[in-house]
Write a protein that holds these residues in place. Structure first.
Motif: not given
Length: 313
Positions: A65-69
């Motif tokens: 999720r952090n990478a998507i952000r």
């Protein structure tokens, strides 16, 4: 970063990779014209298997999720995951994992991540991801058929035909289990086996003693390479040939009709030319041997590739 020229548009894949020691997330963007890719940063954290699967899986989801952000302004087309162990590429389920990953076997990563994110999800084993990345972007790229052999604590191979990994070839998939001259290959040709043999025949098991490290560092492939090439040390040469020759013989016995074999594995390729020449000698000179050039990012880019162009026949 690996762009091969100017890029007007791209497809971005969010990548997650997990094994017993590292939980990795990154963003891989491919040029639409196939000319290259970029991978601006790779984030690594400890997976925390000692805390239980109820900690590991949510942490893995959070890293993705952090990478998507981080990639929110890019053209994200999906999530590509890799896992240590054996993975069913059709269902995305982890079929088996080593004892350092308790509770991981049986997890269906595709289902778990599709439940969390409104994006397509692909799943592949780390070994197959490494093979795919090397095949499409490394020494064996642009070849229709190839054999890629990954040597680490185990020895596994993958036969690619038309750029697709051929499943169900047990002799290739479990190359380390085969016997050469009455000895199981994994007992002589893996990285730990070669280093242990070096110690068994009288070589140093540690090196580099100093005030900060009075007990020295455990012997490494790079140090053995240095000793065999720069110093011409007989014991290092003997150990490297002891492991390289049977590997070449085992590959030759597969008799797949390929013209070239690519050897991958972050540590084994550090053994250097003495070891590589022994592999070639074991092959009998009929097949060209290349040592992986793309080992740093092969697993991650191969994981991403599997989303855009699935790896399996």
């Amino acid at each position: 970063m690996r762009w091969k020229g100017s890029v007007m548009s791209e497809k971005t894949v969010i990548v997650g990779d997990l094994n017993e020691t590292n939980m990795i997330s990154t963003i891989v963007s491919f040029a639409d014209d196939g000319s290259g890719y970029s991978m601006p940063e790779v984030i690594k954290v400890t997976p925390g298997f000692k805390k239980g699967i109820e900690y590991v899986l949510p942490t893995f989801v959070r890293q993705v999720r952090n990478a998507i952000r981080r990639g929110r302004h890019q053209n994200i087309v999906g999530i590509a995951l890799a896992s240590a162990g054996e993975v069913d590429p059709k269902t995305g389920k982890v079929l088996s994992a080593n004892s350092s990953m308790p509770g991981w076997a049986g997890i269906n990563l595709k289902e778990e991540f599709e439940r969390e994110f409104d994006l397509p999800v692909s799943v592949i084993s780390e070994i197959h991801a490494s093979v795919l990345g090397e095949d499409r972007w490394g020494e064996s790229s642009d070849k229709n058929d190839s054999l890629v052999v990954n040597v680490a604590t185990d020895i596994v191979g993958a036969y690619l035909k038309g750029g697709l990994i051929q499943l169900g070839m047990d002799q290739v998939d479990h190359l380390g289990k085969t016997e050469v001259d009455g000895v199981r290959l994994e007992t002589v040709a893996t990285v730990p086996a070669i280093i242990d043999h070096y110690g068994d025949i009288g070589g140093d098991r540690v090196f580099g003693h100093d005030k900060r490290r009075p007990r020295g560092y455990a012997m490494t492939p790079a140090e053995m390479c240095k000793r065999s090439t720069q110093g011409g040390e007989a014991l290092a040469i003997e150990a490297l040939r002891w492991g390289g020759l049977p590997l070449g013989k085992a590959i030759a016995a597969l008799d797949l009709g390929v013209d070239e074999v690519v050897i991958t594995g972050a540590d084994v390729v550090e053994f250097g030319p003495v070891w590589a020449d022994a592999v070639r000698e074991g092959l009998g000179g009929s097949i060209k041997v290349s040592v992986a050039s793309h080992r740093d990012h092969a697993t991650l880019v191969g994981t991403a590739e599997n989303l855009l162009r699935p790896a399996f026949a």
